[in-house]
Scaffold this motif. Structure first.
Motif, PDB file in Angstrom:
ATOM      1  N   SER A   1       2.795  72.293  37.628  1.00  0.00           N
ATOM      2  CA  SER A   1       3.832  71.749  38.523  1.00  0.00           C
ATOM      3  C   SER A   1       3.213  70.981  39.684  1.00  0.00           C
ATOM      4  CB  SER A   1       4.708  72.873  39.067  1.00  0.00           C
ATOM      5  OG  SER A   1       5.387  73.510  38.035  1.00  0.00           O
ATOM      6  N   ILE A   2       2.149  71.515  40.246  1.00  0.00           N
ATOM      7  CA  ILE A   2       1.479  70.834  41.363  1.00  0.00           C
ATOM      8  C   ILE A   2       0.885  69.514  40.902  1.00  0.00           C
ATOM      9  CG2 ILE A   2      -0.510  70.966  42.910  1.00  0.00           C
ATOM     10  CD1 ILE A   2       0.101  73.979  43.163  1.00  0.00           C
ATOM     11  N   MET A   3       0.219  69.514  39.738  1.00  0.00           N
ATOM     12  CA  MET A   3      -0.378  68.278  39.231  1.00  0.00           C
ATOM     13  C   MET A   3       0.689  67.229  38.951  1.00  0.00           C
ATOM     14  SD  MET A   3      -3.544  69.351  36.776  1.00  0.00           S
ATOM     15  CE  MET A   3      -2.848  70.774  35.992  1.00  0.00           C
ATOM     16  N   LEU A   4       1.800  67.649  38.339  1.00  0.00           N
ATOM     17  CA  LEU A   4       2.850  66.698  38.006  1.00  0.00           C
ATOM     18  C   LEU A   4       3.556  66.164  39.242  1.00  0.00           C
ATOM     19  CD1 LEU A   4       4.414  68.331  34.828  1.00  0.00           C
ATOM     20  CD2 LEU A   4       2.906  66.354  34.949  1.00  0.00           C
ATOM     21  N   SER A   5       3.563  66.925  40.321  1.00  0.00           N
ATOM     22  CA  SER A   5       4.242  66.456  41.523  1.00  0.00           C
ATOM     23  C   SER A   5       3.476  65.329  42.215  1.00  0.00           C
ATOM     24  CB  SER A   5       4.449  67.611  42.497  1.00  0.00           C
ATOM     25  OG  SER A   5       3.210  68.048  43.022  1.00  0.00           O
ATOM     26  N   TYR A   6       2.193  65.200  41.969  1.00  0.00           N
ATOM     27  CA  TYR A   6       1.393  64.149  42.591  1.00  0.00           C
ATOM     28  C   TYR A   6       1.315  62.883  41.749  1.00  0.00           C
ATOM     29  CZ  TYR A   6      -0.143  67.338  46.202  1.00  0.00           C
ATOM     30  OH  TYR A   6      -0.176  68.195  47.259  1.00  0.00           O
ATOM     31  N   ILE A   7       1.813  62.922  40.530  1.00  0.00           N
ATOM     32  CA  ILE A   7       1.723  61.758  39.645  1.00  0.00           C
ATOM     33  C   ILE A   7       2.934  60.859  39.874  1.00  0.00           C
ATOM     34  CG2 ILE A   7       1.718  61.006  37.250  1.00  0.00           C
ATOM     35  CD1 ILE A   7       0.281  63.547  36.528  1.00  0.00           C
ATOM     36  N   THR A   8       2.670  59.596  40.179  1.00  0.00           N
ATOM     37  CA  THR A   8       3.752  58.628  40.303  1.00  0.00           C
ATOM     38  C   THR A   8       3.965  57.960  38.949  1.00  0.00           C
ATOM     39  OG1 THR A   8       2.263  56.829  40.911  1.00  0.00           O
ATOM     40  CG2 THR A   8       3.143  58.183  42.707  1.00  0.00           C
ATOM     41  N   LEU A   9       4.986  57.134  38.844  1.00  0.00           N
ATOM     42  CA  LEU A   9       5.260  56.467  37.567  1.00  0.00           C
ATOM     43  C   LEU A   9       4.141  55.507  37.179  1.00  0.00           C
ATOM     44  CD1 LEU A   9       9.084  55.750  37.783  1.00  0.00           C
ATOM     45  CD2 LEU A   9       7.910  57.459  36.408  1.00  0.00           C
ATOM     46  N   ASP A  10       3.551  54.837  38.162  1.00  0.00           N
ATOM     47  CA  ASP A  10       2.437  53.934  37.857  1.00  0.00           C
ATOM     48  C   ASP A  10       1.250  54.712  37.319  1.00  0.00           C
ATOM     49  OD1 ASP A  10       3.876  51.746  38.696  1.00  0.00           O
ATOM     50  OD2 ASP A  10       3.065  51.801  40.737  1.00  0.00           O
ATOM     51  N   ASP A  11       0.955  55.835  37.958  1.00  0.00           N
ATOM     52  CA  ASP A  11      -0.155  56.663  37.493  1.00  0.00           C
ATOM     53  C   ASP A  11       0.131  57.221  36.108  1.00  0.00           C
ATOM     54  OD1 ASP A  11      -1.475  56.238  39.873  1.00  0.00           O
ATOM     55  OD2 ASP A  11      -0.709  58.072  40.798  1.00  0.00           O
ATOM     56  N   ALA A  12       1.372  57.621  35.865  1.00  0.00           N
ATOM     57  CA  ALA A  12       1.735  58.171  34.562  1.00  0.00           C
ATOM     58  C   ALA A  12       1.548  57.125  33.470  1.00  0.00           C
ATOM     59  CB  ALA A  12       3.174  58.679  34.585  1.00  0.00           C
ATOM     60  N   GLY A  13       1.895  55.877  33.761  1.00  0.00           N
ATOM     61  CA  GLY A  13       1.702  54.804  32.793  1.00  0.00           C
ATOM     62  C   GLY A  13       0.237  54.593  32.465  1.00  0.00           C
ATOM     63  N   LYS A  14      -0.601  54.676  33.480  1.00  0.00           N
ATOM     64  CA  LYS A  14      -2.046  54.514  33.261  1.00  0.00           C
ATOM     65  C   LYS A  14      -2.598  55.674  32.432  1.00  0.00           C
ATOM     66  CE  LYS A  14      -2.689  52.018  37.578  1.00  0.00           C
ATOM     67  NZ  LYS A  14      -3.202  52.082  38.935  1.00  0.00           N
ATOM     68  N   VAL A  15      -2.143  56.884  32.729  1.00  0.00           N
ATOM     69  CA  VAL A  15      -2.609  58.055  31.986  1.00  0.00           C
ATOM     70  C   VAL A  15      -2.174  57.967  30.525  1.00  0.00           C
ATOM     71  CG1 VAL A  15      -2.350  60.567  31.760  1.00  0.00           C
ATOM     72  CG2 VAL A  15      -2.719  59.558  34.003  1.00  0.00           C
ATOM     73  N   VAL A  16      -0.932  57.566  30.293  1.00  0.00           N
ATOM     74  CA  VAL A  16      -0.432  57.435  28.918  1.00  0.00           C
ATOM     75  C   VAL A  16      -1.213  56.357  28.177  1.00  0.00           C
ATOM     76  CG1 VAL A  16       1.569  56.743  27.540  1.00  0.00           C
ATOM     77  CG2 VAL A  16       1.845  58.347  29.425  1.00  0.00           C
ATOM     78  N   SER A  17      -1.498  55.252  28.829  1.00  0.00           N
ATOM     79  CA  SER A  17      -2.280  54.183  28.200  1.00  0.00           C
ATOM     80  C   SER A  17      -3.687  54.652  27.864  1.00  0.00           C
ATOM     81  CB  SER A  17      -2.364  52.970  29.119  1.00  0.00           C
ATOM     82  OG  SER A  17      -1.109  52.418  29.338  1.00  0.00           O
ATOM     83  N   LEU A  18      -4.294  55.389  28.773  1.00  0.00           N
ATOM     84  CA  LEU A  18      -5.636  55.912  28.530  1.00  0.00           C
ATOM     85  C   LEU A  18      -5.635  56.886  27.356  1.00  0.00           C
ATOM     86  CD1 LEU A  18      -8.604  56.145  29.486  1.00  0.00           C
ATOM     87  CD2 LEU A  18      -7.853  58.036  30.930  1.00  0.00           C
ATOM     88  N   MET A  19      -4.657  57.783  27.335  1.00  0.00           N
ATOM     89  CA  MET A  19      -4.580  58.751  26.240  1.00  0.00           C
ATOM     90  C   MET A  19      -4.329  58.054  24.908  1.00  0.00           C
ATOM     91  SD  MET A  19      -2.559  61.900  28.099  1.00  0.00           S
ATOM     92  CE  MET A  19      -1.826  62.406  26.589  1.00  0.00           C
ATOM     93  N   ALA A  20      -3.470  57.031  24.886  1.00  0.00           N
ATOM     94  CA  ALA A  20      -3.194  56.286  23.659  1.00  0.00           C
ATOM     95  C   ALA A  20      -4.459  55.571  23.174  1.00  0.00           C
ATOM     96  CB  ALA A  20      -2.072  55.286  23.893  1.00  0.00           C
ATOM     97  N   GLY A  21      -5.234  55.020  24.091  1.00  0.00           N
ATOM     98  CA  GLY A  21      -6.483  54.365  23.716  1.00  0.00           C
ATOM     99  C   GLY A  21      -7.487  55.334  23.122  1.00  0.00           C
ATOM    100  N   ILE A  22      -7.615  56.494  23.742  1.00  0.00           N
ATOM    101  CA  ILE A  22      -8.550  57.505  23.232  1.00  0.00           C
ATOM    102  C   ILE A  22      -8.126  57.974  21.849  1.00  0.00           C
ATOM    103  CG2 ILE A  22      -9.366  59.865  23.614  1.00  0.00           C
ATOM    104  CD1 ILE A  22      -9.321  59.235  26.636  1.00  0.00           C
ATOM    105  N   ILE A  23      -6.826  58.201  21.665  1.00  0.00           N
ATOM    106  CA  ILE A  23      -6.326  58.638  20.359  1.00  0.00           C
ATOM    107  C   ILE A  23      -6.565  57.561  19.310  1.00  0.00           C
ATOM    108  CG2 ILE A  23      -4.202  59.165  19.084  1.00  0.00           C
ATOM    109  CD1 ILE A  23      -3.257  60.655  21.620  1.00  0.00           C
ATOM    110  N   ALA A  24      -6.388  56.288  19.670  1.00  0.00           N
ATOM    111  CA  ALA A  24      -6.619  55.194  18.726  1.00  0.00           C
ATOM    112  C   ALA A  24      -8.093  55.109  18.336  1.00  0.00           C
ATOM    113  CB  ALA A  24      -6.153  53.879  19.334  1.00  0.00           C
ATOM    114  N   ILE A  25      -8.981  55.290  19.288  1.00  0.00           N
ATOM    115  CA  ILE A  25     -10.418  55.247  18.983  1.00  0.00           C
ATOM    116  C   ILE A  25     -10.796  56.395  18.059  1.00  0.00           C
ATOM    117  CG2 ILE A  25     -12.716  55.544  19.998  1.00  0.00           C
ATOM    118  CD1 ILE A  25     -11.617  53.984  22.451  1.00  0.00           C
ATOM    119  N   ILE A  26     -10.338  57.595  18.360  1.00  0.00           N
ATOM    120  CA  ILE A  26     -10.650  58.757  17.528  1.00  0.00           C
ATOM    121  C   ILE A  26     -10.067  58.571  16.132  1.00  0.00           C
ATOM    122  CG2 ILE A  26     -10.208  61.230  17.224  1.00  0.00           C
ATOM    123  CD1 ILE A  26     -10.381  61.467  20.290  1.00  0.00           C
TER     124      ILE A  26
END
Length: 80
Positions: free
Chosen positions: A37-62
């Motif tokens: 809950s604490i971690m999610l409260s500090y994430i803004t929508l812009d940050d969430a988009g970057k995190v999702v993009s990073l995770m999608a890239g890592i999954i695509a590479i793997i």
């Protein structure tokens, strides 16, 4: 004033409260839920988009590496 909450709804709320008390009594589960809950409260929508993009890239590479490994082994098996 009539009773707005029916008996089944009251029983449902009691079940939810009892399960919540069970979760709150276990220290590790409560700590994990609080930390998430604490971690999610500090994430803004812009940050969430970057995190999702990073995770999608890592999954695509793997996924690509595992596909290459599969086709390498399958090709090797055909040549034998």
């Amino acid at each position: 004033m009539p009773n707005i909450i029916s008996r089944t709804q009251t029983e449902f709320f009691k079940i939810i409260l009892m399960s919540h008390e069970h979760l709150a009594s276990s220290g590790k589960t409560s700590l994990i839920i609080t930390a998430i809950s604490i971690m999610l409260s500090y994430i803004t929508l812009d940050d969430a988009g970057k995190v999702v993009s990073l995770m999608a890239g890592i999954i695509a590479i793997i996924s690509g590496l595992l596909a290459a490994r599969y086709y390498y082994k399958a090709g090797k098996k055909l040549h034998k």
